[in-house]
Write a protein that holds these residues in place. Structure first.
Motif, PDB file in Angstrom:
ATOM      1  N   LEU A  39       4.029 -16.622   3.607  1.00 39.27           N
ATOM      2  CA  LEU A  39       2.699 -16.023   3.659  1.00 39.27           C
ATOM      3  C   LEU A  39       1.892 -16.494   2.459  1.00 39.27           C
ATOM      4  O   LEU A  39       2.450 -16.896   1.444  1.00 39.27           O
ATOM      5  N   ASP A  40       0.592 -16.404   2.576  1.00 39.74           N
ATOM      6  CA  ASP A  40      -0.304 -16.825   1.510  1.00 39.74           C
ATOM      7  C   ASP A  40      -0.155 -15.911   0.298  1.00 39.74           C
ATOM      8  O   ASP A  40      -0.195 -14.686   0.431  1.00 39.74           O
ATOM      9  N   ARG A  45      -0.784 -10.851  -2.956  1.00 40.88           N
ATOM     10  CA  ARG A  45      -1.327 -10.341  -4.218  1.00 40.88           C
ATOM     11  C   ARG A  45      -2.390  -9.264  -3.950  1.00 40.88           C
ATOM     12  O   ARG A  45      -2.351  -8.188  -4.551  1.00 40.88           O
ATOM     13  N   GLU A  46      -3.316  -9.555  -3.059  1.00 45.79           N
ATOM     14  CA  GLU A  46      -4.385  -8.601  -2.757  1.00 45.79           C
ATOM     15  C   GLU A  46      -3.820  -7.288  -2.214  1.00 45.79           C
ATOM     16  O   GLU A  46      -4.220  -6.206  -2.651  1.00 45.79           O
ATOM     17  N   LEU A  47      -2.894  -7.365  -1.277  1.00 44.37           N
ATOM     18  CA  LEU A  47      -2.311  -6.153  -0.700  1.00 44.37           C
ATOM     19  C   LEU A  47      -1.499  -5.362  -1.730  1.00 44.37           C
ATOM     20  O   LEU A  47      -1.539  -4.130  -1.757  1.00 44.37           O
ATOM     21  N   THR A  48      -0.774  -6.073  -2.582  1.00 45.46           N
ATOM     22  CA  THR A  48       0.045  -5.406  -3.603  1.00 45.46           C
ATOM     23  C   THR A  48      -0.841  -4.648  -4.576  1.00 45.46           C
ATOM     24  O   THR A  48      -0.579  -3.473  -4.886  1.00 45.46           O
ATOM     25  N   TRP A  49      -1.892  -5.270  -5.056  1.00 50.25           N
ATOM     26  CA  TRP A  49      -2.764  -4.604  -6.026  1.00 50.25           C
ATOM     27  C   TRP A  49      -3.618  -3.530  -5.379  1.00 50.25           C
ATOM     28  O   TRP A  49      -3.922  -2.504  -6.010  1.00 50.25           O
ATOM     29  N   LYS A  50      -3.989  -3.719  -4.122  1.00 52.67           N
ATOM     30  CA  LYS A  50      -4.718  -2.669  -3.398  1.00 52.67           C
ATOM     31  C   LYS A  50      -3.844  -1.417  -3.307  1.00 52.67           C
ATOM     32  O   LYS A  50      -4.305  -0.304  -3.552  1.00 52.67           O
ATOM     33  N   ARG A  51      -2.571  -1.606  -2.974  1.00 52.59           N
ATOM     34  CA  ARG A  51      -1.636  -0.478  -2.893  1.00 52.59           C
ATOM     35  C   ARG A  51      -1.457   0.170  -4.261  1.00 52.59           C
ATOM     36  O   ARG A  51      -1.420   1.393  -4.392  1.00 52.59           O
ATOM     37  N   GLU A  52      -1.355  -0.637  -5.281  1.00 51.39           N
ATOM     38  CA  GLU A  52      -1.122  -0.122  -6.633  1.00 51.39           C
ATOM     39  C   GLU A  52      -2.325   0.675  -7.132  1.00 51.39           C
ATOM     40  O   GLU A  52      -2.158   1.651  -7.866  1.00 51.39           O
ATOM     41  N   HIS A  67       5.271  -1.423  -2.328  1.00 51.85           N
ATOM     42  CA  HIS A  67       5.524  -1.732  -0.925  1.00 51.85           C
ATOM     43  C   HIS A  67       4.214  -2.001  -0.211  1.00 51.85           C
ATOM     44  O   HIS A  67       3.215  -1.332  -0.460  1.00 51.85           O
ATOM     45  N   ILE A  68       4.239  -3.010   0.649  1.00 49.80           N
ATOM     46  CA  ILE A  68       3.047  -3.370   1.413  1.00 49.80           C
ATOM     47  C   ILE A  68       3.443  -3.698   2.843  1.00 49.80           C
ATOM     48  O   ILE A  68       4.583  -4.072   3.129  1.00 49.80           O
ATOM     49  N   ARG A  69       2.453  -3.548   3.710  1.00 51.40           N
ATOM     50  CA  ARG A  69       2.599  -3.960   5.108  1.00 51.40           C
ATOM     51  C   ARG A  69       1.618  -5.092   5.350  1.00 51.40           C
ATOM     52  O   ARG A  69       0.485  -5.048   4.874  1.00 51.40           O
ATOM     53  N   VAL A  70       2.073  -6.098   6.091  1.00 50.74           N
ATOM     54  CA  VAL A  70       1.258  -7.294   6.281  1.00 50.74           C
ATOM     55  C   VAL A  70       1.436  -7.819   7.705  1.00 50.74           C
ATOM     56  O   VAL A  70       2.508  -7.673   8.296  1.00 50.74           O
ATOM     57  N   ASP A  71       0.380  -8.407   8.245  1.00 53.28           N
ATOM     58  CA  ASP A  71       0.458  -9.077   9.543  1.00 53.28           C
ATOM     59  C   ASP A  71       1.178 -10.401   9.365  1.00 53.28           C
ATOM     60  O   ASP A  71       1.113 -11.013   8.308  1.00 53.28           O
ATOM     61  N   GLY A  72       1.862 -10.839  10.401  1.00 56.49           N
ATOM     62  CA  GLY A  72       2.428 -12.179  10.396  1.00 56.49           C
ATOM     63  C   GLY A  72       3.792 -12.307   9.760  1.00 56.49           C
ATOM     64  O   GLY A  72       4.235 -13.412   9.454  1.00 56.49           O
ATOM     65  N   VAL A 105       8.104  -5.935   1.482  1.00 59.10           N
ATOM     66  CA  VAL A 105       7.032  -6.495   2.305  1.00 59.10           C
ATOM     67  C   VAL A 105       7.486  -6.333   3.749  1.00 59.10           C
ATOM     68  O   VAL A 105       8.475  -6.932   4.167  1.00 59.10           O
ATOM     69  N   GLY A 106       6.780  -5.458   4.469  1.00 57.87           N
ATOM     70  CA  GLY A 106       7.158  -5.178   5.854  1.00 57.87           C
ATOM     71  C   GLY A 106       6.024  -5.504   6.806  1.00 57.87           C
ATOM     72  O   GLY A 106       4.891  -5.782   6.400  1.00 57.87           O
ATOM     73  N   SER A 107       6.331  -5.418   8.062  1.00 59.15           N
ATOM     74  CA  SER A 107       5.364  -5.728   9.105  1.00 59.15           C
ATOM     75  C   SER A 107       4.397  -4.564   9.311  1.00 59.15           C
ATOM     76  O   SER A 107       4.803  -3.403   9.343  1.00 59.15           O
ATOM     77  N   SER A 108       3.129  -4.902   9.485  1.00 57.63           N
ATOM     78  CA  SER A 108       2.132  -3.860   9.751  1.00 57.63           C
ATOM     79  C   SER A 108       2.194  -3.398  11.200  1.00 57.63           C
ATOM     80  O   SER A 108       1.571  -2.404  11.556  1.00 57.63           O
ATOM     81  N   SER A 109       2.970  -4.080  12.018  1.00 59.20           N
ATOM     82  CA  SER A 109       3.017  -3.728  13.438  1.00 59.20           C
ATOM     83  C   SER A 109       4.073  -2.679  13.775  1.00 59.20           C
ATOM     84  O   SER A 109       4.083  -2.164  14.888  1.00 59.20           O
ATOM     85  N   ASN A 110       4.968  -2.353  12.853  1.00 58.44           N
ATOM     86  CA  ASN A 110       6.017  -1.380  13.166  1.00 58.44           C
ATOM     87  C   ASN A 110       6.142  -0.371  12.028  1.00 58.44           C
ATOM     88  O   ASN A 110       7.003  -0.497  11.161  1.00 58.44           O
TER      89      ASN A 110
END
Length: 164
Positions: A39-40, A45-52, A67-72, A105-110
């Motif tokens: 993944l990019d 980075r953006e998702l991790t800091w947004k969560r933090e 912990h973050i959820r991400v597509d793909g 890093v987990g899936s945002s779909s489940n």
């Protein structure tokens, strides 16, 4: 428990982190997660800091669980970072330094599977003595991996008849 986080731990999942600040150690984990997921790095980075920014992931007792959820992403990525230097600026809930970081890093779909993994991490790291066992092996990632994968019966699992 269907979704134990330990099944996603591999030899390179345990990292000895060199950083001395929250930003540095999280960047080390984000870099490895990028390698493991393709993944990019900017997305992670953006998702991790947004969560933090929502709330610190420093849960106390030397432990942080970003912990973050991400597509793909297909298979979740679980990394265990052990900090050579206690991270004073992590902003932990108990205001103590962080030394162990479990990054998911987990899936945002489940969402159900994601929450099961978080619960598995939380239960395991509350096992009496496990934080101390990890820190005693701070220079030996393979031993830390064995500590994390060690089967332990929790009270909840004793009721269900399952091993961790």
């Amino acid at each position: 428990m269907k979704n134990r986080f330990t099944k996603f731990l591999e030899k390179d999942s345990v990292m000895i982190l060199e950083g001395t600040t929250k930003r540095e150690v999280l960047e080390e984990l984000i870099s490895m997660a990028t390698i493991k997921t393709s993944l990019d790095v900017e997305v992670l980075r953006e998702l991790t800091w947004k969560r933090e920014k929502m709330m610190t992931t420093g849960v106390g007792h030397s432990l942080a669980l970003p912990h973050i959820r991400v597509d793909g992403i297909g298979t979740p990525v679980v990394l265990c970072g052990v900090c050579k230097n206690p991270i004073e600026d992590y902003g932990s809930q108990d205001n103590e330094p962080v030394q162990i970081i479990i990054y998911l890093v987990g899936s945002s779909s489940n969402q159900e599977a994601y929450l099961e993994l978080l619960g598995s991490i939380s239960r395991k790291l509350r096992t009496p003595g496990i934080i101390e066992d990890i820190l005693e092996n701070i220079t030996r990632p393979s031993q830390i991996l064995r500590v994390l994968k060690r089967r332990v019966k929790t009270d909840e699992e004793n009721d269900e008849g399952e091993d961790e």
